[in-house]
Design a protein around this motif. Structure first.
Motif, mmCIF file in Angstrom:
data_model
loop_
_atom_site.group_PDB
_atom_site.id
_atom_site.type_symbol
_atom_site.label_atom_id
_atom_site.label_comp_id
_atom_site.label_asym_id
_atom_site.label_seq_id
_atom_site.Cartn_x
_atom_site.Cartn_y
_atom_site.Cartn_z
ATOM 1 N N GLY A 1 -7.326 -4.375 -3.054
ATOM 2 C CA GLY A 1 -5.881 -4.436 -3.145
ATOM 3 C C GLY A 1 -5.502 -5.230 -4.384
ATOM 4 N N PRO A 2 -4.538 -4.781 -5.155
ATOM 5 C CA PRO A 2 -3.858 -3.485 -5.042
ATOM 6 C C PRO A 2 -4.869 -2.324 -5.089
ATOM 7 C CG PRO A 2 -2.717 -4.897 -6.599
ATOM 8 C CD PRO A 2 -3.996 -5.590 -6.231
ATOM 9 N N HIS B 1 -0.110 -7.942 -1.455
ATOM 10 C CA HIS B 1 -1.489 -8.100 -1.011
ATOM 11 C C HIS B 1 -1.791 -9.564 -0.688
ATOM 12 C CE1 HIS B 1 -5.539 -6.923 -0.251
ATOM 13 N NE2 HIS B 1 -6.031 -7.719 -1.182
ATOM 14 N N ARG C 1 -0.511 -10.255 2.626
ATOM 15 C CA ARG C 1 -1.368 -9.611 3.628
ATOM 16 C C ARG C 1 -2.610 -10.465 3.888
ATOM 17 N NH1 ARG C 1 -2.405 -4.833 1.066
ATOM 18 N NH2 ARG C 1 -0.812 -3.741 2.252
#
Lengths: 237, 107
Positions: A196-197, A174, A177
């Motif tokens: 996220g997670p 994450h 990301r």
């Protein structure tokens, strides 16, 4: 109710626009008030409050006493990734009242055999999402693990103010990301909206358990944050 | 699948366009632990076919029979159900709540 009024109400529903049917209890007179017309209506403040609460209710006094049938768009869930978790999440979310659609350009995954009765979009997010029309009444769940598919879809979901945006992956995944999306020009306030997670921390391990954790988090977002006007609800850790 | 409110309103329009006599019932108010929220709909045709729910099954039968009269007369009416009713054993709400239901014809 006149058939034309019912048809107009249904047309607003299909177009995913909010509206209120006002039924005056004493006279039986009825009118349909679209969101943009609320300010000019005699019951304006009551209509605005009813729309905000998303709940049908009685309003007004005496001869003006009226029942407000509040029509707000049905909730949808877009699942990006026709994976194992999606096979469990799609039927669960449908039972919980969401119109579920699955997006995955990998046609080996997105098959009617694996997702009976679920609408499947098998183009890339950039091609298909404009027509799908993500909106604030849509929960968005990214599950492919593939940045080529997940990232552009997440950007579209954030831009459309989906009431829930979640993405599968470990804390480390994450973080990567978030770094990619920040480099793509997404602001920190928007990035902070991504769950996220993904999913409430219930120790979920199997795909169906993870699906439960995700659906629970979506439900919490629906009731605790956007629609209640409160701030973003963090996953219960 | 359970019928959604959208399914019920869509059915009300479609049934009417098919030429069927149609009534729409709406939960106006609830007190106590009523099983269905305010705004819930039940659509009924002149034959007694129905879709949706106003009480989770407790008073649907009574609403359907009242709907036949509303379809015939065209005049809307408001019904009230609860454990205090003398008909409680037949159409009362086992949960102890009370509900008011508006029944109108689609014309």
């Amino acid at each position: 109710m006149r058939l034309e009024l019912l048809a107009a109400l249904n047309a607003e529903r299909v177009a995913r626009r909010a509206c209120i049917l006002v039924t005056e209890m004493e006279s039986g007179a009825q009118r349909l008030v679209r969101a943009a017309e609320i300010a000019a209506d005699p019951l304006g403040p009551a209509l605005a409050a009813a729309l905000q609460s998303r709940k049908s209710a009685m309003a007004g006094e005496g001869a003006a006493r009226a029942f407000l049938t509040v029509e707000v768009p049905d909730l949808r869930m877009l699942i990006v990734g026709a994976v194992h978790i999606s096979q469990a999440l799609a039927p669960m979310a449908r039972l919980a009242g969401y119109d579920v659609t699955i997006l995955d350009p990998r046609t080996a995954f997105a098959t009617p055999e694996r997702f009976p009765g679920v609408p499947l979009l098998t183009d890339w997010p950039d091609e298909v999402l404009p027509a799908f029309g993500l909106d604030p009444y849509t929960a968005f769940v990214a599950l492919t693990h593939d940045p080529k598919i997940d990232d552009p879809a997440i950007q579209a979901a954030l831009a459309a103010d989906c009431f829930y945006v979640g993405a599968l992956g470990s804390g480390r995944t994450h973080d990567k990301r978030l770094a990619r999306l920040a480099a793509a020009g997404i602001g920190q306030d928007r990035l902070a909206r991504i769950h996220g997670p993904i999913g409430l921390d219930i120790g979920a391990a199997s795909p169906p358990e993870i699906a439960v954790a995700i659906l629970a988090e979506v439900i919490a977002a629906r009731h605790h944050s956007v629609f209640a006007g409160a701030g973003q609800t963090e996953a219960a850790q | 699948m359970l019928a959604t409110e959208a399914d019920v309103l869509e059915a009300a329009e479609r049934w009417r366009r098919e030429g069927r006599g149609v009534a729409l019932a709406t939960v106006l108010e609830t007190w106590g632990s009523a099983p269905r929220p305010v705004g819930s709909h039940l659509v009924v045709d002149a034959e007694g076919n129905f879709l949706g729910s106003v009480s989770g099954g407790c008073v649907e039968g009574a609403v359907v029979s009242e709907a036949a009269e509303v379809i015939a007369s065209g005049a809307p009416r408001t019904l009230e159900f609860g454990v205090a009713d003398e008909t409680a054993w037949r159409v009362g709400l086992s949960c102890g709540g009370r509900i008011r239901v508006y029944v109108e014809a689609v014309e």
